[in-house]
Enzyme design. Structure first.
Site, short mmCIF file in Angstrom:
data_model
loop_
_atom_site.label_atom_id
_atom_site.label_comp_id
_atom_site.label_asym_id
_atom_site.label_seq_id
_atom_site.Cartn_x
_atom_site.Cartn_y
_atom_site.Cartn_z
N GLY A 359 0.78 -1.24 0.00
CA GLY A 359 0.00 0.00 0.00
C GLY A 359 0.80 1.28 0.00
O GLY A 359 0.31 2.32 0.43
N THR A 361 1.95 3.12 -2.66
CA THR A 361 1.46 4.10 -3.64
C THR A 361 0.08 4.64 -3.25
O THR A 361 -0.16 5.85 -3.28
CB THR A 361 1.39 3.45 -5.03
N SER A 678 23.74 -12.20 6.13
CA SER A 678 22.96 -12.62 7.30
C SER A 678 22.79 -14.12 7.41
O SER A 678 22.24 -14.61 8.40
CB SER A 678 21.58 -11.95 7.27
N LYS A 721 11.68 -10.77 8.53
CA LYS A 721 12.12 -12.16 8.69
C LYS A 721 11.26 -12.89 9.72
O LYS A 721 10.93 -14.07 9.55
CB LYS A 721 13.59 -12.18 9.09
#
Length: 819
Positions: A359, A361, A678, A721
């Site tokens: 959401g 834009t 990571s 994550k």
């Protein structure tokens, strides 16, 4: 026979006509008074006074509407027409002046006196007559509207008064000028005025002749259209400017006077308008200048829309349009509150960063609606030309301002909400770097003097509220990122997606597919099944597509069964509408596996689960890495292996275990590029599990960068994550200890379902991730921190194959594994 003058005489008022002595003129007489005046003159064979009206539009003229000097005339012929009017032929006899009006009712009767003309002819007058004759001859030859025989007739006249009257009737001059000549008594003065008028007419005729000659030459090589255009050009060249063009210039000047704009821009526009005046309107340069002036006058330099600074109303609009996104809503409300208190502040530059479909834009439109501003959007995806932002210079054909100025013209105000969509998708080539051009646009300290190449004049962008969107930050240049306030939008949780589906997406798709809320209903369990088994994304874009599919399938049934039919979709109906489920949900591995660890990755679409597999093969110590990994991720794998080799004794491995084996690390889904540091602790855990034969807990996922000393460094995207782990059914997450502050960003509903385990060293990761069983009984008896510190210094735990009497040196030692 010439009638004698007997007062009073009838008066005939003439419209747009002056009759001179010796002139024979046909007249159509229709007004009642005029007809009676003609009839009266016929009764007694009288003169009739012929005088011109001052205003031809007056239908019933009175004494004030008629000139006092006219011509005594005689009706030579009279013909009555069938429809009422009469046609008369009158001949002027002599000049006369009206002394008195006797009657005005039925027709006008007046007392007149004849004007006596001086008869002396001096030498100067004769010279003047000769000059007039010569000039009249030139006039006739140039004009070609007068019969050439008139030249001979005029040359034969010796009386100066008659000469003047004979010539003046042939000239194309105004009524007022003819009346002035009629009222001039002196023949010499009359001839001088006529000579002046003829010379003026001759100049005009000569100009017309030059125009005709020029056009005639040009026409020989052109078609008819070209001829007409060139004729217009020739006229404009002689007269300086055309009426329509002059009107356009005047219109531009009027607009400039009424326009509220800075002095610099006004001066530049005035200069261009002055330049435009001196150009031919058909020239190419005039078109360029006109377009520039139009742009300058069309821009909303100082025009602003009134902000509706109502915090409660703004909060209600934001809540109505978007579910969640609390940080963004909070920042927008902060901006509005400060603006209401201060009155004016420089517009903030917000950068909404998040995966597709969350959401970003549509949020810009809600911001505009909540602030009462206009909304404009510019898509920057694929833009690679600096001129798209700053415009082209006017030296180029078809030059235009950049997208910033064009959008402000479209908005009509200088303080809209301006959305720069996909700012991370810009690229660069030989035409320039558009991201560098945005540095000035998005700097609140500089954008009050933004200079577009086309306008070449400073434009104030400080009142604009800029919002940018991006999926990722690593492709945005650092100087540009430094100018923006980064607000991260993470993926939605299951509960948020469920609320969005019921509150927004379902009702929207019902309307778009022509269905009423009574026609179709969907269970919450069906919504959850669609979210879990048919989509896997951070946003809701694919979820909306699946709901749209349900509505279209339902629409077919409504049409077949009737408009009043009701369809209730349950979880068991989904395979019939959407097909078989595409994704697994909530199912971790059935058993703990050796060499397979679960990592957490961040992508532009949000968080993802990342499996890492390690297998041991006979070989010569080679490390093989597959799965389309980037350089950083490959370096993490090498760092993880170096750490494992440095801790071989602590892990119960032979000192030179790697000499006779190859280690193969693979990350599935090899077609997808992967990179980043990571996954370091995930790779280390996978290698240790494969080398020691100890399985990895199936309910654990992990993320963190590894160093050669085994330290766990912080990572980014923890919230995304964690959401991915929650979606995948993981219940325990190992994360860097330095990321503990980021735990608060994880939604409460997700946080309550997860066990979050901070770790600062790989030993702690291995302790939590590996299924040790009875191998770690000694850990229960020793202080955990003391054991870890002593292992780091290598003082205890060195139980190796060399220390075990009578044991095979190639067999791993048992019972010594660090935490």
């Amino acid at each position: 026979m010439k009638p004698s003058l007997v007062n009073p005489v009838p008066l005939l008022a003439l419209r747009e006509l002056v009759v001179f002595p010796q002139q024979v003129v046909p007249l159509f007489v229709g007004r009642e008074k005029s007809v009676k005046a003609i009839e009266e003159s016929q009764k007694e064979n009288k003169y009739i006074m012929l005088a011109a009206q001052k205003d031809a539009r007056t239908s019933n003229p009175g004494q004030k509407d008629i000139y006092s000097v006219g011509t005594l005339g005689e009706v030579v012929q009279l013909i009555r027409l069938a429809d009422g009017p009469i046609k008369v032929l009158v001949e002027g006899k002599s000049r006369a002046r009206i002394k008195k009006y006797i009657q005005e009712d039925e027709f006008m009767l007046v007392d007149v006196e004849e004007i006596v003309i001086p008869g002396d002819v001096s030498t100067e007058l004769k010279a003047l007559m000769r000059s007039v004759n010569v000039t009249f001859e030139n006039y006739v030859k140039l004009g070609k509207k007068v019969n050439p025989e008139m030249i001979m007739q005029v040359n034969a006249i010796e009386d100066p008064s008659r000469l003047a009257d004979a010539i003046v009737v042939q000239l194309n001059i105004k009524l007022e000028d003819k009346q002035e000549i009629l009222e001039t008594i002196s023949p010499q003065e009359r001839l001088e005025k006529i000579l002046s008028h003829m010379k003026s007419e001759i100049e005009i005729l000569q100009v017309e002749k030059r125009i005709r000659n020029r056009v005639k030459k040009q026409m020989e090589k052109t078609q008819k259209e070209y001829y007409l255009n060139e004729q217009m050009r020739a006229i404009q060249k002689e007269l300086g400017e055309k009426d329509d063009f002059r009107n356009e210039i005047q219109e531009l000047e009027d607009k400039l006077k009424a326009k509220d704009m800075p002095d610099e821009a006004r001066d530049k526009t005035e200069k261009e308008i002055r330049k435009l005046k001196m150009m031919s309107p058909m020239s190419a340069e005039a078109t360029v200048v006109r377009n520039y002036v139009d742009w300058m006058l069309a821009l909303p330099w100082n025009e602003v829309s009134d902000d509706e600074i109502d915090i409660e109303k703004a909060r209600a609009i934001l809540e109505e349009d978007h579910y969640g996104l609390e940080k963004v809503k909070e920042r927008i409300l902060e901006y509005l509150a400060v603006q209401k208190l201060v009155g004016k502040m420089k517009g903030p530059i917000l950068c909404l960063v998040g995966p597709p479909g969350v959401g970003k834009t549509s949020l810009g439109k809600s911001v505009a609606r909540s602030t009462g501003r206009k909304f404009v959007r510019v898509a920057l995806g694929g833009v690679r030309d600096e001129a798209e932002i700053r415009g082209h210079r006017r030296t180029y054909i078809g030059a235009l301002p950049g997208k910033i100025i064009q959008s402000l013209k479209k908005a009509g105000t200088s303080n809209p909400v301006f959305l720069l969509d996909e700012v991370d998708k810009m690229s660069t080539d030989f035409r320039g770097d558009p991201s560098s051009a945005l540095l000035e646009v998005l700097d609140p300290e500089q954008n009050d003097t933004f200079n577009d190449h086309y306008l070449d004049s400073d434009y104030d962008l400080s009142k604009v509220m800029f919002i940018t969107t991006a999926n990722t930050l690593h492709t945005i240049p650092q100087p540009l990122m430094d100018r923006m306030e980064i607000i991260r939008l993470s993926g939605y949780t299951e509960l948020e997606k469920l609320a969005i589906s019921k509150k927004y997406l379902f009702s929207k798709q019902l309307a778009e597919n022509g269905l009423a809320t009574e026609n179709v209903t969907i269970d919450d369990a069906a919504f959850l099944q669609v979210i879990r088994r048919y989509t896997r994304e951070s946003g809701v874009r694919n979820l909306e597509r699946e709901i749209a599919t349900l509505c279209r399938k339902a629409a077919v049934e409504v049409v077949e069964k009737g408009r009043e039919s009701k369809i209730h979709i349950k979880i068991d109906d989904l395979p019939r509408y959407l097909g078989q489920p595409r994704f697994r949900y909530g199912k971790s591995e059935d058993v703990n596996q050796i060499g397979t660890s679960t990592g957490l990755a961040w992508t532009e679409k949000g968080g993802e689960l990342l499996l890492i597999e390690t297998t041991i093969l006979p070989g010569r110590g080679r490390l093989q890495i597959t799965g389309k990994l980037g350089d950083v991720m490959q370096e993490s794998a090498r760092a993880a292996l170096s750490y494992v080799r440095s801790r071989a004794e602590m892990l119960g491995l032979p000192r030179y275990f790697y000499d006779k084996i190859d280690i193969h690390v693979h990350v599935p889904e090899g077609a997808i590029p992967k990179d980043g540091p990571s996954a370091g602790i995930t790779m280390a855990t996978s290698m240790v599990s494969a080398l020691t034969g100890i399985p990895i807990d199936k309910n654990v996922a992990m993320t963190g960068e590894i160093t050669l000393r085994g330290n766990v460094l912080p990572i980014g995207g923890l919230k995304e994550k964690a959401l991915a782990a929650h979606r995948g059914g993981i219940r325990r997450i190992i994360l860097p200890k330095e990321n503990e502050n980021d735990i608060e960003e994880i939604p409460t509903t997700v946080r309550n379902d997860l066990e979050l385990i901070p770790a600062s060293h790989v030993d702690e990761v291995l302790y939590e991730a590996l299924s040790f069983g009875n191998l770690l009984e000694f850990e229960k008896r020793l202080d955990q921190k003391l054991v870890r510190d002593e292992i780091l210094f290598g003082e205890i735990g060195k139980v190796t194959a060399d220390d075990a009497d009578g044991e095979d040196k190639d067999k791993p030692a048992v019972g010594v594994v660090t935490h």
